[in-house]
Design an enzyme around this catalytic site. Structure first.
Site, mmCIF file in Angstrom:
data_model
loop_
_atom_site.group_PDB
_atom_site.id
_atom_site.type_symbol
_atom_site.label_atom_id
_atom_site.label_comp_id
_atom_site.label_asym_id
_atom_site.label_seq_id
_atom_site.Cartn_x
_atom_site.Cartn_y
_atom_site.Cartn_z
ATOM 1 C CG ASP A 17 1.491 116.405 2.360
ATOM 2 O OD1 ASP A 17 0.721 115.939 1.495
ATOM 3 O OD2 ASP A 17 2.500 115.802 2.762
ATOM 4 C CE1 TYR A 58 2.065 114.815 6.085
ATOM 5 C CE2 TYR A 58 2.127 114.251 8.416
ATOM 6 C CZ TYR A 58 2.479 113.982 7.108
ATOM 7 O OH TYR A 58 3.234 112.875 6.819
ATOM 8 C CG HIS A 116 6.556 117.460 0.426
ATOM 9 N ND1 HIS A 116 5.255 117.300 0.031
ATOM 10 C CD2 HIS A 116 6.864 116.357 1.179
ATOM 11 C CE1 HIS A 116 4.771 116.165 0.506
ATOM 12 N NE2 HIS A 116 5.729 115.580 1.217
#
Length: 256
Positions: free
Chosen positions: A147, A106, A248
């Site tokens: 991500d 992330y 998302h």
């Protein structure tokens, strides 16, 4: 084998959304981001009941990452990105699952830029790229999923000028992603959909989901051994449209 990544944006607040998707999609390996839960608050029991073992690094408020494996327990190999022992943000976890090295990340958002948050973002990606190079050079089957908080190209964002100053689209950010690909990693979504418009994130504000005003931020990069096995890749867009959804949508690949 099906491998997916999903920024769940609060695992306990959206647990039912996650469990529903797992039931339908049946991924074998899942990388989760933005758990927004302490280590002790991770819903291990509920996920075990759904058939998934897990390793995770929890952190309240914003961060937290996890790796799930269907029908097995991931073998934890790393709980943090190397290169800065002072960095306490829970943004990286690595595990071995079914003979594959799975790295779940992330990456920092980096806004506002310019400023310290953007410098942290660039420094974090430098560390990621250095570690990714080491993983790639092992020759092992490796997946880097998560991500990335980078829009790789102009076509990966809806037509707008509102993001011109955003850290996600800056030349330095895009150069960091391009440097990963230069190492030899395969961008699985682009490999399977070279000309399509692909979005994985739609902000809650300004009706961006309803307008399909999206960005491609979530990526699954494959080492050479896995890239040769790539059979399909996609985005489960419908998940973004459900009640109480994350901003998302899950991204997935299928390996033959």
């Amino acid at each position: 084998m099906k491998i997916a990544t999903f920024n769940v944006n609060n695992i306990n607040g959206r647990l039912q959304n996650l469990l529903a998707w797992l039931t339908v999609a049946k991924p074998d390996i899942v990388c989760l981001q933005e758990l927004k839960a302490r280590q002790t608050q991770f819903p291990r029991t509920a996920l075990a009941a759904a058939g998934y073992g897990a390793v995770w690094v929890g952190q309240p408020t914003w961060n937290g990452v996890a790796i799930l494996a269907r029908g097995s327990e991931p073998v934890l190999t790393r709980e943090a990105l190397p290169g800065d022992e002072a960095d306490q943000q829970a943004r990286y976890i690595e595990a071995a699952v079914s003979g594959i090295v799975v790295a779940c990340l992330y990456a920092p958002n980096g806004n506002p830029q310019p400023g310290p948050k953007f410098q942290y973002k660039l420094a974090w990606h430098e560390r990621l790229n250095a570690h990714a190079a080491e993983l790639f050079d092992t020759g092992l089957p490796v997946v880097l999923a998560g991500d990335y908080n980078i829009v790789p190209e102009p076509r990966d964002i809806y037509p707008t000028r509102s993001y011109d100053d955003n850290a996600l689209v800056q030349p330095e950010s895009r150069a960091a992603f391009a440097a990963l690909l230069d190492q030899g990693w395969t961008d699985s979504l682009r490999k399977k959909h070279p000309k399509e418009t692909l979005y994985t994130f739609w902000d809650y504000r300004r009706n961006r989901w309803q307008r399909d005003a999206g960005l491609r931020l979530d990526h699954i990069l494959l080492s050479k051994k896995l890239a040769r096995r790539l059979a399909a890749a996609g985005i489960d867009r419908y998940v973004r449209g459900e009640t109480g959804a994350s901003d998302h949508a899950p991204v997935w690949v299928e390996l033959r």
